[in-house]
Scaffold this active site. Structure first.
Site, short mmCIF file in Angstrom:
data_model
loop_
_atom_site.label_atom_id
_atom_site.label_comp_id
_atom_site.label_asym_id
_atom_site.label_seq_id
_atom_site.Cartn_x
_atom_site.Cartn_y
_atom_site.Cartn_z
N ASP A 83 0.82 -1.22 0.00
CA ASP A 83 0.00 0.00 0.00
C ASP A 83 0.85 1.27 0.00
O ASP A 83 2.03 1.24 0.34
CB ASP A 83 -0.96 0.02 1.21
CG ASP A 83 -0.23 0.09 2.54
OD1 ASP A 83 0.75 -0.66 2.72
OD2 ASP A 83 -0.64 0.89 3.41
N GLU A 178 0.13 -1.17 5.66
CA GLU A 178 1.19 -0.70 6.57
C GLU A 178 1.00 0.76 6.90
O GLU A 178 1.19 1.18 8.04
CB GLU A 178 2.56 -0.92 5.92
CG GLU A 178 3.74 -0.72 6.85
CD GLU A 178 4.26 0.71 6.95
OE1 GLU A 178 5.07 0.98 7.84
OE2 GLU A 178 3.85 1.56 6.14
ZN ZN Z 1 6.71 2.07 4.00
#
Ligand code: ZN
Length: 411
Positions: A83, A178
């Protein structure tokens, strides 16, 4: 030699896919579009010969490069996240390669007059003569962390294409979300089954991190007492004033904007209020476990003071630990860091070991039983339109990864 062209092509292919995560979403992963890249990675891993590559119900990708040595070698994991940051558009990324960078300001977008200037970003000096991948000045690039993904994929390609390169079992993992802090919420450490791992999610070439903050969130709810202002004398409790008084008890010098390196802080991230009630929200950070505990005790004392002054129950404090410094979990297996340092030196990269002023997926994984320092992926100016990555840094990250693998095999 690693295949530089494939490394670059992979990176360009991945950044063109929009994989922005979303803090406001309650689904997992937070956005379905991340799965498109996860699925592509499974396909590409299969094509590289990793037959067990799979994606689970949460979007995590796992795969194995089987050992090709008779020696008993630890299982090493390598991780990166698919992401990109939620606060910056990740759609229609148009990467551009600047060959043989000349050391001058880089005009990204003439229409909007967006430039990476050498004055603002002096680190550009380090990359003269290199090939830089930049944005068109309207989006982020997504080197965080697609550089890490491209590097891991290229190292896999190298291992599968060079059977004379001996190695133990290598586990590959690609995570989601994340950037919204949920990256390993459902990550199955047992199934991943590595002895230790590295995230390739750091910044500039040479970065190596195994210390991060201990982190807690604090919420203070102030219950005031609203009375018609004409009749308020000796009766009204203005929750907003009390909240401001509460905030004034915390040392102003211990805020993020005044602290650096190992200095911890209290950071006010939210303040809402009316006369009747008010809410203060903080994050508390410190590398030192002892100082972290002291900070939590101090904010508790401040809330107690408010209650002693205005009456029991006026201030209600909710404290919640968020994550811890991975140093405690990495130090018992410090060879993981020492080997990475040695690997960098052997491929001609100067190691820059520094404490992270934040957290990483690796920190949480370390507490879930998988010691996991963070290695550079090579990008600069993450999360913004000035983000760029030198292809040479991506090559070096791939070489460092392979050297770590080689060092563990030859031990
Ligand atoms: Zn990162």
């Amino acid at each position: 030699m690693i295949n530089k062209k494939n490394l670059t092509d992979r990176f360009l292919r991945y950044v063109k896919m929009d994989t922005q995560s979303d803090d406001s979403s309650t689904s997992f992963p937070s956005t379905a579009k991340q799965l498109e890249l996860s699925k592509l990675l499974v396909k590409e891993l299969n094509e590289l010969g990793l037959n067990d590559a799979s994606i689970d119900e949460y979007g995590y990708v796992m795969a194995t490069v089987p050992a090709n040595t008779a020696k008993k070698v630890p299982t090493i994991g390598f991780l990166a996240h698919v992401d990109t940051a939620p606060d910056m558009p990740g759609v229609s990324v148009k990467p551009r390669i600047i060959e043989n960078y000349d050391g001058n300001d880089i005009l990204l977008n003439s229409e909007n007059n967006v430039t990476i200037s050498v004055t603002d970003f002096p680190e550009l000096h380090d990359y003269v003569g290199q090939s830089l991948i930049v944005t068109d000045g309207t989006t982020l690039l997504g080197a965080d962390d697609k550089a890490g993904i491209a590097e891991i994929m290229t190292a896999v390609e190298y291992m599968m294409g060079n059977p004379e390169f001996k190695h133990g079992p290598i586990r590959i993992g690609f995570t989601v979300d994340e950037e919204v802090g949920r990256g390993v919420d459902h990550f199955d450490v047992k199934k991943f089954n590595a002895d230790f791992a590295y995230t390739l999610d750091g910044g500039a070439i040479g970065e190596l991190e195994y210390e991060n903050f201990n982190a807690a969130g604090a919420k203070i709810i102030i219950q005031g007492r609203n009375i018609h202002p004409g009749y308020a004398k000796d009766k009204m409790l203005n929750a907003m004033h009390i909240a401001m008084e509460m905030n004034s008890l915390l040392p102003p010098s211990e805020r993020p904007e005044f602290t650096v390196n190992y200095e911890g802080f209290y950071h006010l991230i939210g303040f809402q209020g009316s006369v009747e009630n008010a809410t203060l929200q903080y994050i508390i950070r410190d590398h030192s476990q002892a100082k972290f505990e002291t900070r939590k005790a101090f904010i508790t004392k401040c809330a107690d003071f408010i209650n002693a002054k205005y009456g029991e129950g006026v201030a209600k404090l909710e404290l919640k630990d968020q994550y811890y410094n991975m140093r405690e979990k990495v130090e018992p297996v410090i060879h993981v860091v020492d080997t990475a340092v040695k690997a960098m030196e052997l491929v001609g990269v100067k190691p820059k070991v520094k404490p992270i002023r934040g957290g990483t997926d690796g920190a949480r994984l370390s507490y879930m039983g998988l010691p996991c320092p963070n290695l550079f992926a090579g990008g600069e100016n993450f999360h913004g339109k000035h983000e760029f990555v030198p292809i040479e840094s991506m090559e070096k990250a791939t070489e460092v990864m392979l050297k770590i693998i080689e060092l563990y095999e030859s031990k």
